[in-house]
Design a protein around this motif. Structure first.
Motif, PDB file in Angstrom:
ATOM      1  N   THR A 155       0.684  -1.328   0.383  1.00 56.78           N
ATOM      2  CA  THR A 155       0.361  -0.168   0.344  1.00 56.78           C
ATOM      3  C   THR A 155       0.643   1.111   0.286  1.00 56.78           C
ATOM      4  O   THR A 155       2.108   1.420   0.767  1.00 56.78           O
ATOM      5  CB  THR A 155      -0.606   0.188   1.032  1.00 56.78           C
ATOM      6  OG1 THR A 155      -1.924  -0.726   1.456  1.00 56.78           O
ATOM      7  CG2 THR A 155      -2.074   1.194   1.232  1.00 56.78           C
ATOM      8  N   ASP A 156       0.950   1.678  -1.101  1.00 58.60           N
ATOM      9  CA  ASP A 156       1.606   3.514  -0.899  1.00 58.60           C
ATOM     10  C   ASP A 156       2.636   3.492  -1.265  1.00 58.60           C
ATOM     11  O   ASP A 156       3.651   3.536  -1.257  1.00 58.60           O
ATOM     12  CB  ASP A 156       1.279   4.113  -0.029  1.00 58.60           C
ATOM     13  CG  ASP A 156      -0.210   4.457  -0.255  1.00 58.60           C
ATOM     14  OD1 ASP A 156      -1.570   4.279  -0.522  1.00 58.60           O
ATOM     15  OD2 ASP A 156      -0.539   4.604   1.591  1.00 58.60           O
ATOM     16  N   SER A 200       0.657   1.773 -15.103  1.00 56.31           N
ATOM     17  CA  SER A 200       0.228   1.580 -14.394  1.00 56.31           C
ATOM     18  C   SER A 200      -0.927   2.000 -14.061  1.00 56.31           C
ATOM     19  O   SER A 200      -1.176   3.466 -14.043  1.00 56.31           O
ATOM     20  CB  SER A 200       1.586   1.638 -13.206  1.00 56.31           C
ATOM     21  OG  SER A 200       1.051   1.476 -12.070  1.00 56.31           O
ATOM     22  N   THR A 239      -3.837   2.477 -10.495  1.00 54.26           N
ATOM     23  CA  THR A 239      -4.505   2.220  -9.313  1.00 54.26           C
ATOM     24  C   THR A 239      -6.000   1.981  -8.949  1.00 54.26           C
ATOM     25  O   THR A 239      -7.069   2.255  -9.887  1.00 54.26           O
ATOM     26  CB  THR A 239      -4.164   3.437  -8.644  1.00 54.26           C
ATOM     27  OG1 THR A 239      -4.718   4.066  -8.872  1.00 54.26           O
ATOM     28  CG2 THR A 239      -2.463   3.804  -8.432  1.00 54.26           C
ATOM     29  N   ASP A 240      -6.327   1.484  -8.127  1.00 54.93           N
ATOM     30  CA  ASP A 240      -7.969   1.469  -7.430  1.00 54.93           C
ATOM     31  C   ASP A 240      -8.099   3.536  -7.569  1.00 54.93           C
ATOM     32  O   ASP A 240      -7.277   4.042  -7.508  1.00 54.93           O
ATOM     33  CB  ASP A 240      -8.121   0.731  -6.206  1.00 54.93           C
ATOM     34  CG  ASP A 240      -7.358   1.242  -4.975  1.00 54.93           C
ATOM     35  OD1 ASP A 240      -7.437   2.378  -4.851  1.00 54.93           O
ATOM     36  OD2 ASP A 240      -7.294   0.233  -4.095  1.00 54.93           O
ATOM     37  N   ASN A 261      -3.125   9.077  -6.304  1.00 55.66           N
ATOM     38  CA  ASN A 261      -2.711   7.997  -7.175  1.00 55.66           C
ATOM     39  C   ASN A 261      -1.788   8.051  -8.313  1.00 55.66           C
ATOM     40  O   ASN A 261      -1.889   7.098  -8.882  1.00 55.66           O
ATOM     41  CB  ASN A 261      -4.112   7.682  -6.851  1.00 55.66           C
ATOM     42  CG  ASN A 261      -4.596   6.776  -5.934  1.00 55.66           C
ATOM     43  OD1 ASN A 261      -4.098   6.849  -5.231  1.00 55.66           O
ATOM     44  ND2 ASN A 261      -6.220   6.543  -5.729  1.00 55.66           N
ATOM     45  N   SER A 311       1.022   5.746  -9.369  1.00 57.05           N
ATOM     46  CA  SER A 311       0.920   5.254 -10.618  1.00 57.05           C
ATOM     47  C   SER A 311       1.933   5.417 -11.094  1.00 57.05           C
ATOM     48  O   SER A 311       3.059   4.333 -12.234  1.00 57.05           O
ATOM     49  CB  SER A 311       0.006   5.426 -11.315  1.00 57.05           C
ATOM     50  OG  SER A 311      -0.479   5.964 -11.736  1.00 57.05           O
ATOM     51  N   ARG A 369       5.147   3.157  -9.888  1.00 51.17           N
ATOM     52  CA  ARG A 369       5.776   2.433 -10.266  1.00 51.17           C
ATOM     53  C   ARG A 369       6.108   1.772 -11.418  1.00 51.17           C
ATOM     54  O   ARG A 369       6.432   1.475 -11.243  1.00 51.17           O
ATOM     55  CB  ARG A 369       4.176   1.998 -10.133  1.00 51.17           C
ATOM     56  CG  ARG A 369       3.775   1.804  -8.272  1.00 51.17           C
ATOM     57  CD  ARG A 369       2.353   1.158  -8.231  1.00 51.17           C
ATOM     58  NE  ARG A 369       2.229   1.018  -6.576  1.00 51.17           N
ATOM     59  CZ  ARG A 369       1.020   0.518  -6.120  1.00 51.17           C
ATOM     60  NH1 ARG A 369       0.046   0.947  -6.648  1.00 51.17           N
ATOM     61  NH2 ARG A 369       1.249   0.598  -4.529  1.00 51.17           N
ATOM     62  N   GLU A 420      -6.571   6.443 -11.242  1.00 46.42           N
ATOM     63  CA  GLU A 420      -7.263   5.976 -10.705  1.00 46.42           C
ATOM     64  C   GLU A 420      -8.533   6.240 -12.053  1.00 46.42           C
ATOM     65  O   GLU A 420      -9.664   6.182 -12.200  1.00 46.42           O
ATOM     66  CB  GLU A 420      -7.616   5.692  -9.579  1.00 46.42           C
ATOM     67  CG  GLU A 420      -8.503   7.879  -9.896  1.00 46.42           C
ATOM     68  CD  GLU A 420      -8.787   7.768  -7.751  1.00 46.42           C
ATOM     69  OE1 GLU A 420     -10.060   7.809  -7.986  1.00 46.42           O
ATOM     70  OE2 GLU A 420      -7.843   7.909  -7.241  1.00 46.42           O
ATOM     71  N   ARG A 466      -6.498  -2.641 -10.045  1.00 47.16           N
ATOM     72  CA  ARG A 466      -4.503  -2.247  -9.619  1.00 47.16           C
ATOM     73  C   ARG A 466      -3.965  -3.065 -10.738  1.00 47.16           C
ATOM     74  O   ARG A 466      -3.636  -3.958 -10.125  1.00 47.16           O
ATOM     75  CB  ARG A 466      -4.757  -2.724  -8.310  1.00 47.16           C
ATOM     76  CG  ARG A 466      -5.087  -1.650  -6.927  1.00 47.16           C
ATOM     77  CD  ARG A 466      -4.540  -1.829  -5.580  1.00 47.16           C
ATOM     78  NE  ARG A 466      -4.900  -2.804  -5.682  1.00 47.16           N
ATOM     79  CZ  ARG A 466      -5.685  -3.892  -4.538  1.00 47.16           C
ATOM     80  NH1 ARG A 466      -6.806  -2.677  -4.148  1.00 47.16           N
ATOM     81  NH2 ARG A 466      -6.269  -4.460  -3.966  1.00 47.16           N
TER      82      ARG A 466
END
Length: 282
Positions: A177-178, A209, A211-212, A220, A224, A227, A252, A274
């Motif tokens: 997470t995060d 990438s 995210t939710d 977010n 992403s 990531r 998102e 995700r």
């Protein structure tokens, strides 16, 4: 005949009889063929929703029954929870199956059948017998959560021999997470990508990438991007030229199901958003 000689002949005859029975397959010494194990039916795990004004919402407290070979099985019944989720197990693993749904209210005019991740399978409309839907084999695979994605290497092999110039492969790479740092559990898939890029020097790759929708939108988006860049940095460190790689983060902004901001969803639904996309191009 002496008693000792008679006893010896008796033992010899008995041994010969047992040997003969073993050779001819009688009960003595016969190996029984193992009985075929009956396949245990897998539970169907689905989600029911209703749609209005282009939006979907869970169908709560609906009754779900199995239909087997055209007949409703009154012993296989489930009810949807507050997320519209249900789980129901058929009596056997063979047969032609369907679902019969009875909403808690008569005002329901349409039902969306989906996986518990929120992926739509079919639309159900009210008929003479209420809401019924005949499941095809592909539906059963999804509802029993048996769907398995092709190995990325096999997917690339098909892509190389085909006429398409681009290919998108979606993988779930589970970050903490995060966080955006890679750990060993993520490298199995990424190392396959590295090998593909080494074996196919004409390929280029964009990593995206997602995210939710939980958390802050701007956070977010930045997460992403970090990531995706972390994956690119790792691939470059393995000897792949930077000019062949590109990274981007969508945060998102591309949600694949109903779970946008402020929507109460299950963890399965959030997890479906995700993901990391590997977009190959020739």
């Amino acid at each position: 005949m002496r008693k000792f000689e008679f006893l010896t002949l008796f033992v010899f005859a008995l041994s010969l009889s047992l040997f003969s029975q073993t050779k001819t397959g009688t009960k003595t010494g016969t190996k029984r063929s193992p009985e075929k194990e009956k396949a245990t039916p897998k539970p169907f795990k689905g989600k029911l929703m209703i749609e209005f004004y282009g939006q979907t919402a869970p169908l709560v407290n609906a009754s779900v029954s199995m239909i087997k070979d055209g007949k409703i099985d009154s012993t296989s019944i489930a009810h949807t929870d507050k997320y519209g989720d249900f789980e129901i197990t058929p009596k056997s693993s063979s047969g032609n199956y369907g679902l019969s749904v009875t909403p808690a209210t008569k005002e329901v005019t349409n039902i969306v059948l989906a996986t518990q991740q929120g992926v739509e399978i079919a639309r159900m409309k009210r008929g003479p017998n209420g809401f019924e839907y005949k499941l095809i084999p592909a539906d059963i695979v999804k509802l029993t959560e048996m769907e398995v994605s092709d190995d990325i290497t096999l997917t690339i092999d098909k892509f190389k021999s085909g006429s398409k110039t681009s290919l998108q492969v979606i993988e779930n790479i589970n970050y903490r997470t995060d966080e955006f740092k890679l750990d060993k559990s993520m490298l199995t898939t990424i190392d396959k990508v590295v090998k593909i890029m080494k074996d196919n020097t004409n390929l280029k790759l964009e990593i995206i990438s997602h995210t939710d929708a939980k958390g802050d939108d701007k956070f977010n988006l930045l997460l992403s991007q970090k990531r995706a860049q972390a994956v690119v940095d790792y691939i470059i460190a393995q000897g792949i030229g930077q000019e062949r790689l590109k990274s981007s983060g969508k945060g998102e902004t591309v949600i694949r199901n109903r779970c946008e901001n402020k929507i109460d969803c299950t963890e399965k639904e959030h997890a479906y958003n995700r993901r990391t996309e590997f977009n190959f191009s020739k």
